[in-house]
Structure formats: structure tokens, C-alpha cells
Design a protein around this motif. Structure first.
Motif, PDB file in Angstrom:
ATOM      1  N   HIS A 171     103.520  42.690 -15.256  1.00 44.96           N
ATOM      2  CA  HIS A 171     103.727  41.964 -16.731  1.00 44.96           C
ATOM      3  C   HIS A 171     104.077  40.474 -16.473  1.00 44.96           C
ATOM      4  CE1 HIS A 171     103.626  45.830 -18.991  1.00 44.96           C
ATOM      5  NE2 HIS A 171     102.613  45.471 -18.992  1.00 44.96           N
ATOM      6  N   THR A 172     105.191  40.492 -15.359  1.00 46.90           N
ATOM      7  CA  THR A 172     105.735  39.220 -15.101  1.00 46.90           C
ATOM      8  C   THR A 172     104.725  38.165 -14.498  1.00 46.90           C
ATOM      9  OG1 THR A 172     107.885  40.144 -14.585  1.00 46.90           O
ATOM     10  CG2 THR A 172     107.857  37.952 -13.969  1.00 46.90           C
ATOM     11  N   TYR A 185     102.319  37.001 -17.231  1.00 45.73           N
ATOM     12  CA  TYR A 185     103.311  35.991 -18.164  1.00 45.73           C
ATOM     13  C   TYR A 185     103.414  34.706 -17.276  1.00 45.73           C
ATOM     14  CZ  TYR A 185     107.375  33.804 -20.457  1.00 45.73           C
ATOM     15  OH  TYR A 185     108.074  33.147 -20.982  1.00 45.73           O
ATOM     16  N   CYS A 186     103.800  34.656 -15.997  1.00 41.34           N
ATOM     17  CA  CYS A 186     103.899  33.367 -15.338  1.00 41.34           C
ATOM     18  C   CYS A 186     102.597  32.442 -15.256  1.00 41.34           C
ATOM     19  CB  CYS A 186     104.714  33.500 -14.094  1.00 41.34           C
ATOM     20  SG  CYS A 186     106.536  34.037 -14.267  1.00 41.34           S
ATOM     21  N   LEU A 187     101.651  33.466 -14.786  1.00 40.03           N
ATOM     22  CA  LEU A 187     100.462  32.838 -14.568  1.00 40.03           C
ATOM     23  C   LEU A 187      99.645  32.138 -15.718  1.00 40.03           C
ATOM     24  CD1 LEU A 187      98.756  35.005 -11.836  1.00 40.03           C
ATOM     25  CD2 LEU A 187     100.140  32.997 -11.413  1.00 40.03           C
ATOM     26  N   GLN A 188     100.028  32.754 -16.880  1.00 43.32           N
ATOM     27  CA  GLN A 188      99.405  32.325 -18.171  1.00 43.32           C
ATOM     28  C   GLN A 188     100.313  31.144 -18.492  1.00 43.32           C
ATOM     29  OE1 GLN A 188      96.613  33.563 -19.359  1.00 43.32           O
ATOM     30  NE2 GLN A 188      96.637  31.998 -21.034  1.00 43.32           N
ATOM     31  N   PHE A 202     113.090  41.552  -6.231  1.00 42.23           N
ATOM     32  CA  PHE A 202     113.797  40.209  -6.866  1.00 42.23           C
ATOM     33  C   PHE A 202     112.910  39.179  -6.160  1.00 42.23           C
ATOM     34  CE2 PHE A 202     118.128  42.575  -6.152  1.00 42.23           C
ATOM     35  CZ  PHE A 202     117.987  43.081  -7.388  1.00 42.23           C
ATOM     36  N   LEU A 203     112.419  39.411  -4.918  1.00 40.57           N
ATOM     37  CA  LEU A 203     111.847  38.297  -4.322  1.00 40.57           C
ATOM     38  C   LEU A 203     110.462  37.772  -5.015  1.00 40.57           C
ATOM     39  CD1 LEU A 203     112.194  39.135  -0.668  1.00 40.57           C
ATOM     40  CD2 LEU A 203     112.640  36.867  -1.668  1.00 40.57           C
ATOM     41  N   MET A 204     109.656  39.255  -5.422  1.00 38.37           N
ATOM     42  CA  MET A 204     108.535  38.622  -6.270  1.00 38.37           C
ATOM     43  C   MET A 204     108.556  37.993  -7.457  1.00 38.37           C
ATOM     44  SD  MET A 204     106.135  41.981  -5.321  1.00 38.37           S
ATOM     45  CE  MET A 204     107.235  43.543  -5.377  1.00 38.37           C
ATOM     46  N   LEU A 205     109.848  38.583  -8.205  1.00 35.93           N
ATOM     47  CA  LEU A 205     110.059  37.808  -9.485  1.00 35.93           C
ATOM     48  C   LEU A 205     110.392  36.391  -9.228  1.00 35.93           C
ATOM     49  CD1 LEU A 205     112.052  40.695 -11.098  1.00 35.93           C
ATOM     50  CD2 LEU A 205     110.007  40.107 -11.745  1.00 35.93           C
ATOM     51  N   ALA A 206     111.219  36.259  -8.149  1.00 33.57           N
ATOM     52  CA  ALA A 206     111.613  34.510  -7.909  1.00 33.57           C
ATOM     53  C   ALA A 206     110.157  33.971  -7.657  1.00 33.57           C
ATOM     54  CB  ALA A 206     112.595  34.762  -6.886  1.00 33.57           C
ATOM     55  N   ALA A 207     109.446  34.572  -6.869  1.00 33.11           N
ATOM     56  CA  ALA A 207     108.063  33.622  -6.387  1.00 33.11           C
ATOM     57  C   ALA A 207     107.448  33.346  -7.651  1.00 33.11           C
ATOM     58  CB  ALA A 207     107.572  34.542  -5.450  1.00 33.11           C
ATOM     59  N   LEU A 208     107.247  34.446  -8.311  1.00 33.49           N
ATOM     60  CA  LEU A 208     106.368  34.224  -9.647  1.00 33.49           C
ATOM     61  C   LEU A 208     106.980  32.950 -10.616  1.00 33.49           C
ATOM     62  CD1 LEU A 208     105.296  37.841 -10.615  1.00 33.49           C
ATOM     63  CD2 LEU A 208     103.878  35.875  -9.724  1.00 33.49           C
ATOM     64  N   PHE A 209     108.433  32.933 -10.602  1.00 26.55           N
ATOM     65  CA  PHE A 209     108.984  32.177 -11.421  1.00 26.55           C
ATOM     66  C   PHE A 209     109.653  30.614 -10.606  1.00 26.55           C
ATOM     67  CE2 PHE A 209     109.730  35.427 -14.705  1.00 26.55           C
ATOM     68  CZ  PHE A 209     109.671  34.730 -15.722  1.00 26.55           C
ATOM     69  N   TYR A 250     113.369  35.349 -19.753  1.00 26.87           N
ATOM     70  CA  TYR A 250     112.233  36.288 -19.840  1.00 26.87           C
ATOM     71  C   TYR A 250     112.895  37.723 -19.646  1.00 26.87           C
ATOM     72  CZ  TYR A 250     108.314  38.995 -18.180  1.00 26.87           C
ATOM     73  OH  TYR A 250     107.511  40.020 -17.731  1.00 26.87           O
ATOM     74  N   LEU A 251     113.627  37.849 -18.420  1.00 27.44           N
ATOM     75  CA  LEU A 251     114.308  38.800 -17.859  1.00 27.44           C
ATOM     76  C   LEU A 251     115.373  39.566 -18.879  1.00 27.44           C
ATOM     77  CD1 LEU A 251     114.342  38.037 -14.184  1.00 27.44           C
ATOM     78  CD2 LEU A 251     112.856  39.455 -15.324  1.00 27.44           C
ATOM     79  N   GLU A 252     116.074  38.563 -19.443  1.00 23.87           N
ATOM     80  CA  GLU A 252     117.169  39.128 -20.712  1.00 23.87           C
ATOM     81  C   GLU A 252     116.194  39.826 -21.774  1.00 23.87           C
ATOM     82  OE1 GLU A 252     121.049  36.150 -20.578  1.00 23.87           O
ATOM     83  OE2 GLU A 252     119.568  35.676 -21.662  1.00 23.87           O
ATOM     84  N   GLY A 253     114.989  39.304 -22.022  1.00 25.03           N
ATOM     85  CA  GLY A 253     114.236  39.786 -22.940  1.00 25.03           C
ATOM     86  C   GLY A 253     113.568  41.077 -22.705  1.00 25.03           C
ATOM     87  N   ILE A 254     113.712  41.524 -21.673  1.00 23.59           N
ATOM     88  CA  ILE A 254     113.073  42.894 -21.486  1.00 23.59           C
ATOM     89  C   ILE A 254     114.336  43.767 -20.791  1.00 23.59           C
ATOM     90  CG2 ILE A 254     110.750  42.065 -20.792  1.00 23.59           C
ATOM     91  CD1 ILE A 254     111.513  42.360 -17.830  1.00 23.59           C
TER      92      ILE A 254
END
Length: 196
Positions: free
Chosen positions: A7-8, A11-14, A55-62, A85-89
């Protein structure tokens, strides 16, 4: 791939596709996907635990979405956008802080303080040691021309990049073994390319 990452990623690519100008021919969707794949490769080699890989994958996407707001200092905006975004989920606060910290480590000059920061930094500059270096380097040059209205002669660009390559060091064992030799070749290719 777990649902959070899937989902992340969407979201980031869009977000990048809809908001990043064509002038960003280096810091674009392609770069984000490359950094995302690079953290997975390096992280696997460094035997990073699953939660830290998350954590690394989330950081890379953002890590570059802050370019939507600003070019210089975009890392702070990227970290803030990740937090929102992360607070929202309802992602746990202590995990959000880890993702923010890893994103901020990509700020230049890079000064990683632990393995996760080293991995994201190496993933971000992975291309320095690959066969894509000259193509990616040319894209960065065009991007800076548009963003900063700054034009470099070939000798100026060569000197700038030689200085950068000379100062840069890979941090992880994976990149030291697999990319450092390619970086040396690219240093030579840059000289030949810009002295035509």
C-alpha cells in the motif's frame, strides 16, 4: 510483500507520478524504485532483520517525496510526509521515528551512524558503481540546469563529479565489494566522456 509495504509503495509512486515535474529527470519514480530495490538487495546481504527491513523499505519509498514541496532540504519534508502517512494508518510511534531517522540520513553530505542509515545511503548512491552511472549522471546535470538554472561546461561538470566520487565512500560490505570497483571505472569513464 506485506500489505503495509504494498500500500505504501502504491501511495508513494502515485504521489510522485502526480506531483513531480518532468524537470526532475533524476529524482523521479525510477530513482525511488531503484533505491527501494537497492535497500532490499543490500539489506538481504547484510542480514537485516525483517522489522528493520520494513523500516528500510518504507524509508526508501518516502525518501524523495519531499521534492513535491522543495528541492533543497527535501529530506525533512519527506520524513514529515512519511510521519503523516504512517500516523494515519496507526503505525507505532517508535517505528515512525526509525523511518524518519533513516530518511534523514540521505541528506548530503551523508553521515550515517548505524547499519540501517548506511544501507539507505548506499542504496541512494548505488548508481555511482553501476553501468548506469553516466546516464544517471547526465540526468542529474539536466535536472540541475532546470531547477537551479545553472549550466556547467564539460570540464566544470567533470571536476565537480570527480570531487564527489573522490570524497564518496560506500559504507556497507555489499557495496564495498560489488560497487566500489565499478565506481573506479566510472571515474575513468567520466574523464573520457567529458574530455571529448
Amino acid at each position: 510483500m506485506n500489505n503495509l509495504i504494498a500500500h505504501t509503495k502504491n501511495y508513494c509512486l502515485q504521489l510522485l507520478k502526480e506531483n513531480i515535474a518532468d524537470s526532475l529527470c533524476f529524482h523521479n519514480v525510477e530513482h525511488t524504485l531503484q533505491v527501494y530495490e537497492n535497500v532490499k538487495v543490500i539489506g538481504a546481504h547484510e542480514q537485516v532483520a525483517p522489522k528493520q527491513m520494513e523500516f528500510l523499505m518504507l524509508a526508501a519509498l518516502f525518501h524523495d517525496v519531499g521534492h513535491i514541496k522543495t528541492y533543497k532540504g527535501h529530506e525533512i519534508f519527506s520524513a514529515n510526509m512519511a510521519r503523516t502517512y504512517l500516523e494515519g494508518i496507526a503505525y507505532p510511534e517508535k517505528y515512525i521515528q526509525e523511518v524518519e531517522r533513516i530518511i534523514k540520513a540521505t541528506q548530503m553530505p551523508q553521515q550515517p551512524t548505524d547499519l540501517l542509515e548506511q544501507i539507505i545511503c548506499d542504496a541512494d548512491l548505488f548508481h555511482l558503481g553501476t553501468e548506469d552511472f553516466l546516464t544517471r549522471n547526465s540526468a542529474l546535470r539536466k535536472e540541475w540546469e532546470v531547477i537551479f538554472n545553472k549550466y556547467f561546461t564539460d570540464p566544470q561538470w567533470q571536476a565537480l563529479n570527480e570531487d564527489f566520487l573522490n570524497c564518496h565512500k560506500y559504507h556497507t560490505s555489499y557495496c564495498k565489494v560489488n560497487l566500489a570497483p565499478g565506481k573506479q571505472k566510472n571515474r575513468e569513464a567520466l574523464k573520457n566522456c567529458c574530455s571529448l
